[in-house]
Design a protein around this motif. Sequence first.
Motif, PDB file in Angstrom:
ATOM      1  N   GLU A 144       0.872  -1.182   0.000  1.00  0.00           N
ATOM      2  CA  GLU A 144       0.000   0.000   0.000  1.00  0.00           C
ATOM      3  C   GLU A 144       0.897   1.216   0.000  1.00  0.00           C
ATOM      4  OE1 GLU A 144      -2.964  -0.119   3.072  1.00  0.00           O
ATOM      5  OE2 GLU A 144      -3.433  -2.209   2.651  1.00  0.00           O
ATOM      6  N   ILE A 180      -2.054   0.609  -4.721  1.00  0.00           N
ATOM      7  CA  ILE A 180      -1.777  -0.753  -4.248  1.00  0.00           C
ATOM      8  C   ILE A 180      -1.033  -1.452  -5.374  1.00  0.00           C
ATOM      9  CG2 ILE A 180      -2.732  -3.011  -3.673  1.00  0.00           C
ATOM     10  CD1 ILE A 180      -4.949  -1.669  -2.193  1.00  0.00           C
ATOM     11  N   THR A 233       0.679  -5.145  -6.552  1.00  0.00           N
ATOM     12  CA  THR A 233       0.722  -6.584  -6.322  1.00  0.00           C
ATOM     13  C   THR A 233       1.618  -7.214  -7.382  1.00  0.00           C
ATOM     14  OG1 THR A 233      -1.567  -6.489  -5.538  1.00  0.00           O
ATOM     15  CG2 THR A 233      -0.670  -8.669  -6.022  1.00  0.00           C
ATOM     16  N   THR A 260      -6.087   3.673  -5.718  1.00  0.00           N
ATOM     17  CA  THR A 260      -7.226   3.491  -4.817  1.00  0.00           C
ATOM     18  C   THR A 260      -7.834   4.799  -4.338  1.00  0.00           C
ATOM     19  OG1 THR A 260      -5.759   3.298  -2.894  1.00  0.00           O
ATOM     20  CG2 THR A 260      -6.394   1.251  -4.024  1.00  0.00           C
TER      21      THR A 260
END
Length: 92
Positions: A38, A49, A51, A64
Amino acid sequence: MPCEPAHIYPTIDKPKVDKIIEALKANGSNISGNNPWEVDTHNHGIKLIGTWNNATSTLKVEVTDKAFYVPCSTIWENLDAMITHIGEQTQV
């Protein structure tokens, strides 16, 4: 107010992930977590975010949150440029 859709960056290995995190921190971002990460950029309310998928060497980045006046296109242009630059620097 998030930006859709997420961006997927190919050919991202662990050294590139580390460089991206370093670059974000160097620009004043706070980063928490460990895959997913984050990111609070402390810049116009932009929060991300990230990943990373080791098996496919891809990095998925989602916006986000952001201030209402910040265009998603500007965020993506800046992220795309940063990640492309890091990718070029870390190639063998």
